[in-house]
Design a protein around this motif. Structure first.
Motif, mmCIF file in Angstrom:
data_model
loop_
_atom_site.group_PDB
_atom_site.id
_atom_site.type_symbol
_atom_site.label_atom_id
_atom_site.label_comp_id
_atom_site.label_asym_id
_atom_site.label_seq_id
_atom_site.Cartn_x
_atom_site.Cartn_y
_atom_site.Cartn_z
ATOM 1 N N LEU A 18 0.921 -0.955 0.070
ATOM 2 C CA LEU A 18 0.158 0.057 -0.062
ATOM 3 C C LEU A 18 0.960 0.810 0.250
ATOM 4 O O LEU A 18 0.120 2.362 -0.915
ATOM 5 N N MET A 19 2.243 1.508 0.470
ATOM 6 C CA MET A 19 3.200 2.713 0.911
ATOM 7 C C MET A 19 3.122 2.105 -0.107
ATOM 8 O O MET A 19 3.803 4.206 -1.396
ATOM 9 N N LEU A 20 3.859 1.529 -1.147
ATOM 10 C CA LEU A 20 4.776 1.345 -2.570
ATOM 11 C C LEU A 20 3.467 2.023 -3.629
ATOM 12 O O LEU A 20 3.865 2.816 -4.376
ATOM 13 N N LYS A 21 2.324 1.839 -3.828
ATOM 14 C CA LYS A 21 1.725 2.421 -4.047
ATOM 15 C C LYS A 21 1.169 3.934 -4.131
ATOM 16 O O LYS A 21 0.579 4.271 -5.278
ATOM 17 N N GLY A 22 0.720 4.047 -2.922
ATOM 18 C CA GLY A 22 0.801 5.604 -2.995
ATOM 19 C C GLY A 22 -0.307 6.019 -1.598
ATOM 20 O O GLY A 22 -0.411 6.582 -1.381
ATOM 21 N N LYS A 26 -4.426 4.119 3.745
ATOM 22 C CA LYS A 26 -4.970 3.353 3.972
ATOM 23 C C LYS A 26 -4.081 2.257 4.713
ATOM 24 O O LYS A 26 -4.500 1.197 5.411
ATOM 25 N N ALA A 27 -2.389 2.529 4.023
ATOM 26 C CA ALA A 27 -1.571 1.452 4.905
ATOM 27 C C ALA A 27 -1.218 1.920 6.878
ATOM 28 O O ALA A 27 -1.477 1.460 6.917
ATOM 29 N N PHE A 28 -1.334 3.068 6.879
ATOM 30 C CA PHE A 28 -1.545 3.593 7.965
ATOM 31 C C PHE A 28 -2.370 3.195 8.510
ATOM 32 O O PHE A 28 -1.958 2.564 10.048
ATOM 33 N N ASP A 29 -3.954 2.772 8.442
ATOM 34 C CA ASP A 29 -4.851 2.375 8.909
ATOM 35 C C ASP A 29 -5.167 0.924 9.078
ATOM 36 O O ASP A 29 -5.078 0.456 10.392
ATOM 37 N N GLU A 30 -4.367 0.472 8.114
ATOM 38 C CA GLU A 30 -3.834 -1.301 8.935
ATOM 39 C C GLU A 30 -2.894 -1.963 9.753
ATOM 40 O O GLU A 30 -2.938 -2.496 9.808
ATOM 41 N N MET A 34 -3.088 -3.470 12.635
ATOM 42 C CA MET A 34 -2.472 -4.958 12.743
ATOM 43 C C MET A 34 -1.658 -5.108 14.102
ATOM 44 O O MET A 34 -1.753 -5.730 14.755
ATOM 45 N N CYS A 35 -1.584 -3.413 14.063
ATOM 46 C CA CYS A 35 -0.563 -3.379 15.950
ATOM 47 C C CYS A 35 -1.750 -3.882 16.989
ATOM 48 O O CYS A 35 -1.307 -4.557 17.798
ATOM 49 N N GLY A 36 -3.123 -3.323 16.535
ATOM 50 C CA GLY A 36 -3.693 -3.653 17.728
ATOM 51 C C GLY A 36 -4.257 -5.249 17.658
ATOM 52 O O GLY A 36 -4.382 -5.492 18.782
ATOM 53 N N GLU A 37 -4.065 -6.027 16.844
ATOM 54 C CA GLU A 37 -4.946 -6.671 16.548
ATOM 55 C C GLU A 37 -2.888 -8.000 17.567
ATOM 56 O O GLU A 37 -3.086 -8.509 18.070
ATOM 57 N N TYR A 47 -5.335 9.496 10.754
ATOM 58 C CA TYR A 47 -4.114 10.045 9.514
ATOM 59 C C TYR A 47 -4.285 11.815 9.528
ATOM 60 O O TYR A 47 -3.221 11.980 9.817
ATOM 61 N N ASP A 48 -4.890 12.342 9.048
ATOM 62 C CA ASP A 48 -5.188 13.425 8.309
ATOM 63 C C ASP A 48 -3.696 14.223 9.717
ATOM 64 O O ASP A 48 -3.256 15.357 9.532
ATOM 65 N N LYS A 49 -4.788 14.457 10.888
ATOM 66 C CA LYS A 49 -4.573 14.966 11.681
ATOM 67 C C LYS A 49 -2.296 14.680 12.471
ATOM 68 O O LYS A 49 -1.822 15.508 12.837
ATOM 69 N N ALA A 50 -2.301 13.421 12.030
ATOM 70 C CA ALA A 50 -1.178 12.825 12.484
ATOM 71 C C ALA A 50 0.478 13.756 11.287
ATOM 72 O O ALA A 50 0.868 14.539 11.118
ATOM 73 N N VAL A 51 -0.605 13.652 9.933
ATOM 74 C CA VAL A 51 -0.175 14.250 8.866
ATOM 75 C C VAL A 51 0.348 15.746 9.178
ATOM 76 O O VAL A 51 1.344 16.202 8.872
ATOM 77 N N SER A 52 -0.697 16.554 9.284
ATOM 78 C CA SER A 52 -0.955 17.692 9.200
ATOM 79 C C SER A 52 0.352 18.688 10.742
ATOM 80 O O SER A 52 0.632 19.415 10.946
#
Length: 65
Positions: A18-22, A26-30, A34-37, A47-52
């Motif tokens: 997903l990251m390679l596709k840009g 979606k990669a952040f959410d996945e 995954m970390c939660g699981e 994601y948007d708040k973290a990026v800003s």
């Protein structure tokens, strides 16, 4: 319940794809899911708040130089 080594490897491959596709959001959410699981520790991050916030830090750092 912790993921097995093969499960973790498969999920990381999906996330990297997903990251390679840009598809960073979606990669952040996945990755968060995954970390939660894997650990049982779910992080509620937007994601948007973290990026800003990261962009603001980069701008402040560039302005200080």
């Amino acid at each position: 319940m912790p993921l097995k080594k093969d499960e973790r490897k498969q999920k990381y491959s999906i996330i990297m794809g997903l990251m390679l596709k840009g598809e960073n959001k979606k990669a952040f959410d996945e990755l968060a899911c995954m970390c939660g699981e894997d650990t049982g520790l779910f992080v509620l991050a937007d994601y948007d708040k973290a990026v800003s916030e990261n962009q603001l830090r980069q701008q402040a750092k560039a302005g200080a130089e």
